[in-house]
Design an enzyme around this catalytic site. Sequence first.
Site, PDB file in Angstrom:
ATOM      1  N   HIS A 144       0.814  -1.218   0.000  1.00 29.14           N
ATOM      2  CA  HIS A 144       0.000   0.000   0.000  1.00 29.14           C
ATOM      3  C   HIS A 144       0.847   1.267   0.000  1.00 29.14           C
ATOM      4  O   HIS A 144       0.347   2.364  -0.258  1.00 29.14           O
ATOM      5  CB  HIS A 144      -1.009  -0.006   1.167  1.00 29.14           C
ATOM      6  N   ASP A 169      -0.389  -7.523   1.347  1.00 28.36           N
ATOM      7  CA  ASP A 169       0.147  -6.160   1.458  1.00 28.36           C
ATOM      8  C   ASP A 169       1.667  -6.218   1.610  1.00 28.36           C
ATOM      9  O   ASP A 169       2.220  -5.951   2.683  1.00 28.36           O
ATOM     10  CB  ASP A 169      -0.505  -5.451   2.654  1.00 28.36           C
ATOM     11  N   SER A 187       4.074   2.114   8.134  1.00 24.74           N
ATOM     12  CA  SER A 187       3.898   1.269   6.955  1.00 24.74           C
ATOM     13  C   SER A 187       5.194   0.686   6.412  1.00 24.74           C
ATOM     14  O   SER A 187       6.168   1.399   6.223  1.00 24.74           O
ATOM     15  CB  SER A 187       3.213   2.074   5.851  1.00 24.74           C
TER      16      SER A 187
END
Length: 253
Positions: A67, A110, A203
């Site tokens: 992402h 992901d 992230s």
Amino acid sequence: MKHALHRILLLQLLTTLGLHALGSEIINGEKVPDKKMLFMASVQNSSNKHICGGFLINKDFVVTAAHCVVGNPTSVVLGTHNLKKIDDTMRYSVKRCKHPSYKNVTEGADIMLLKLSKKARLNKRLQPISLPKTKTKTKNKKPCSVAGWGFTSVGKPVDELQMVNVPIVDLDVCKNEWPNMLPENVICAGGYGTDKGFCQGDSGGPLVCNGKAVGVVSYNWGKNCSYPNRPNVYTDVSKYLSWIRKILKKKNC
């Protein structure tokens, strides 16, 4: 139909709450010692701004979250814990190798590899981290760690790498806390039953257990960093080993 509706509603919820917002905010952590976490990567955009974390797995590739592609990553910085202390030798242009099954964080997969434009220069400040060798199941309550750059619990931006220890959360417990919202092939750790974890993503950073990168930071519960609330969610690296090895062997994607 009901399951699909759950997915749609969750995606809308994630977007509204900023569940997978870019950046990294380690909560109730501490500065990483100079001789630790030598594999950490700052994934950056064309303006040389930090957008995600990542980790070096060999001289050619960094792992991050799929992402993170929305932040338009163009380079990574390796070999420093302080983002104010960067020179040209630390920056590497990258080619993105996003997992082909990735659609959004609610559907899993992901994970993304970043192919470095040149081989990483390993030294006393930069060393790769090992991955699991086989599919594994991490034990409940096992102490692991996660690291990243960005904001802390007090909302003050930091340039020096921060880390925090987090316990593994049993997957059945995690499913109960994320009803109809948890994708396959994930690990849960921190953010629940503890005041430690990441916020707004962290992230792409690694979940490190026994010196191996077993997970990739995927998402948490919105912008609320007042833990505990719900378990933090990581992509389970061991479930994607065959895909990773294929790309590493070809040195391309």
